[in-house]
Structure formats: structure tokens, C-alpha cells
Design an enzyme around this catalytic site. Sequence first.
Site, PDB file in Angstrom:
ATOM      1  N   VAL A  91       0.678  -1.063  -0.096  1.00  0.00           N
ATOM      2  CA  VAL A  91      -0.103   0.070   0.170  1.00  0.00           C
ATOM      3  C   VAL A  91       0.899   1.446   0.020  1.00  0.00           C
ATOM      4  O   VAL A  91       1.687   1.363   0.960  1.00  0.00           O
ATOM      5  CB  VAL A  91      -0.870   0.051   1.360  1.00  0.00           C
ATOM      6  CG1 VAL A  91      -1.669   1.383   1.422  1.00  0.00           C
ATOM      7  CG2 VAL A  91      -1.756  -1.315   1.330  1.00  0.00           C
ATOM      8  N   CYS A  92       0.873   2.072  -1.035  1.00  0.00           N
ATOM      9  CA  CYS A  92       1.752   3.008  -1.287  1.00  0.00           C
ATOM     10  C   CYS A  92       1.745   4.086   0.103  1.00  0.00           C
ATOM     11  O   CYS A  92       0.415   4.491   0.371  1.00  0.00           O
ATOM     12  CB  CYS A  92       1.420   4.116  -2.524  1.00  0.00           C
ATOM     13  SG  CYS A  92       2.379   5.401  -2.333  1.00  0.00           S
ATOM     14  N   VAL A  93       2.724   4.437   0.554  1.00  0.00           N
ATOM     15  CA  VAL A  93       2.691   5.210   1.957  1.00  0.00           C
ATOM     16  C   VAL A  93       2.173   6.681   1.862  1.00  0.00           C
ATOM     17  O   VAL A  93       1.424   6.962   2.611  1.00  0.00           O
ATOM     18  CB  VAL A  93       4.149   4.996   2.556  1.00  0.00           C
ATOM     19  CG1 VAL A  93       5.282   5.840   1.815  1.00  0.00           C
ATOM     20  CG2 VAL A  93       4.032   5.911   4.194  1.00  0.00           C
ATOM     21  N   ALA A 152      -1.422   6.251   1.224  1.00  0.00           N
ATOM     22  CA  ALA A 152      -2.170   6.032   2.163  1.00  0.00           C
ATOM     23  C   ALA A 152      -2.419   7.083   3.451  1.00  0.00           C
ATOM     24  O   ALA A 152      -3.340   7.539   3.751  1.00  0.00           O
ATOM     25  CB  ALA A 152      -1.490   4.943   2.750  1.00  0.00           C
TER      26      ALA A 152
END
Lengths: 96, 119, 128
Positions: free
Chosen positions: B77-79, B82
Amino acid sequence: MLHLINESPFESKSLDDCLKYAAKGSPILLFEDAIYGAMAGTSLEEKMKGILADHDIYVLKEDLAMRGVDQLIDGMKEVDCTGFVGLVEEHKTASW
Amino acid sequence: MKFGIMITEGPYQHEASDSAYQFTKAALAKGHEILRVFFYQDGVLNSTKLMEPQADDRHIQKQWSALATENGIEFIVCVAAAKRRGINDTVTADGFKIGGLGMLTELAIEADRVVEFRA
Amino acid sequence: MNEEMEENEEMAKLMIVFRTAPYGSIYAFEGLENVLIMAAYDQDISVLFVDDGVYAIKKGMDTTATGIKNFSPTFRAMEAYDIEKVFIDRTSMEERGLKLEDLVVEPEVVEAEAVEKMMEEQKNFFMF
């Protein structure tokens, strides 16, 4: 190159954009709302037939069934999700 | 073949996540290796365990989590995406890990095919 | 995956395709983020602007009134990141009323017929 189109051609320019760049002979997969482009008896039928002269057009069965579309323009090729994977094995993909 | 999957759209609003899920399942069934599924932009919203859909519909997060844990697939999940959307590791479900955008570049370097599912 | 990558010394050809206008959606911004991240991996990077993506590099952006981050100056930084393969589709640019002097970078102009070949040459590419 396999061109992936997921928006209805009645609503979106994705298919037209893709066709500006797609090489003759490159296959196109219609899925999600794009499957309406494969339906027989619409105002787009003649245009889609013209595209079929230069490209194989595949249509995702699961998305057709979900939307109750079963009458397709002659020449449209139905594939299921396994067939979709098979096309990706053969081609790189561009998601328009 | 080594496949990568990128999803940039959230659950339920659009079919993109469902299409990506069905594709990933079909690719696994055909014996392909899924190197990574990268959840990006609104796609990060697929990862939240706070999701509570109505009982007669599919549970998108649980479907994905089961796919990750049963097949040992890495879900990133792309930080940055997110954080923008209120997703952090206190809300991500089993199978989802927060990671940097560089992991998408690594996927592009390593995978034979990266398939993008979007709105 | 990381261990495997370290063994692979060869540079991969990667491309980011911009096909969406800026600010109306986040795609162009994220495309640029990817360009900069990819540059850090020392690969063979190309950048291509097509369709509404050509508007992402139009000069004169001022986002003060909306508070949205202006990412236009970051495009100019591509050169500093050694990204030299920057292309724009002629028809997309001309249809949208732009000339090369209207742009914040200096892309090489390509014809639509060249686009699929450029995509095909990549190991992988992303469209934003």
C-alpha cells in the site's frame, strides 16, 4: 501491445485515444463498461465494425454476463478472465 | 511469467478492484507468479479492515486478504497515498503492508508484465 | 525480490506516459512522483506526454487561489535527475492549442504512429 479499455465508448474518449496510437493488428480488450462497445444494434456498431477490420477485439465474458449483454457485433471475440490472462502472456498491456 | 498488478481505484465506487482481483486469481490459477500487488492512489482504500459492506455483497478487503495469505503474495500500500487518505498500519488488514513508491519501480524492473487497473 | 534485483546489473527501459490534465485529478502529479522515484533507480527512463497529458507541462501555472500544490516547477527538475528522453505527441499538442514554447520543458516531438513502438520497447511502462 494489448490495449485495455474499461470505459463505455458512449461516455469516454479512451477507445478513440487508444486507436490514435495503436498499431494495425494490435488487439483490444473491452472490459467493465467498455463492453457496451461490443453490443449489437447500437449507434456505434458501424464504427466498431470499422475497428474490427484492423484489430482483433476481445470482450470479457464476465462483464458481459453481469450487464445482461449477449447480442454482440459479428467478429467480437469473447474471452473469460483466464483468456484475459492468456492475452497478457502474449502481449504487453496499455491501460487507457 | 512474473506478473505485477497495480490498482489505483478504491473499492465499490468502481469495478477496477474487482477486475484486478479476478485477474490476479486467474493468473495464479494458470501458474503465474504474482510478484506484488501495488495499491496506489485511491486504491489504498482497498486495504482497510474497517470496511463493512452489506452482508449480501462481496467483501473486497477480505477477498484480497485471503488471496494474499493463501498464496503468499506481497501486497504493498503506497505510503504517501495512504497517509493522504487516513490509512496507516493500524487500519490495514492482514496481507497488506505499507511501502514506498520505489516498490512500484522495482516491480516494473522485475516483472515480465505489470497490468494496471484503474478508473 | 531485492536480492534478485541486486544481481541484475542491466538497466531496464521504463516509461511514464502522461495522458491526463493536471489538478482536475491526481494522476499527473503521481506520474511525476514516479518519474522522480524511477530516476533514483538508475534505469533507462523515458517520459511521454499524450492527449490531455500535454497540459501537465504548460507554462504559467499559478495555484495560489486553490491551495493545491503547484508541481509545475518539479517538471523542470527532470533534467537535473538526468532524465533526457522526454517526448510529446505532435497531434495532442497541436489539437490542444499548445506550441513547444508554451511548455516548461523541451520535449522531442513525435508522431502518433511512433507511440506504440515506444511503449513496446519498454520493459514496463505506466500511464497516468
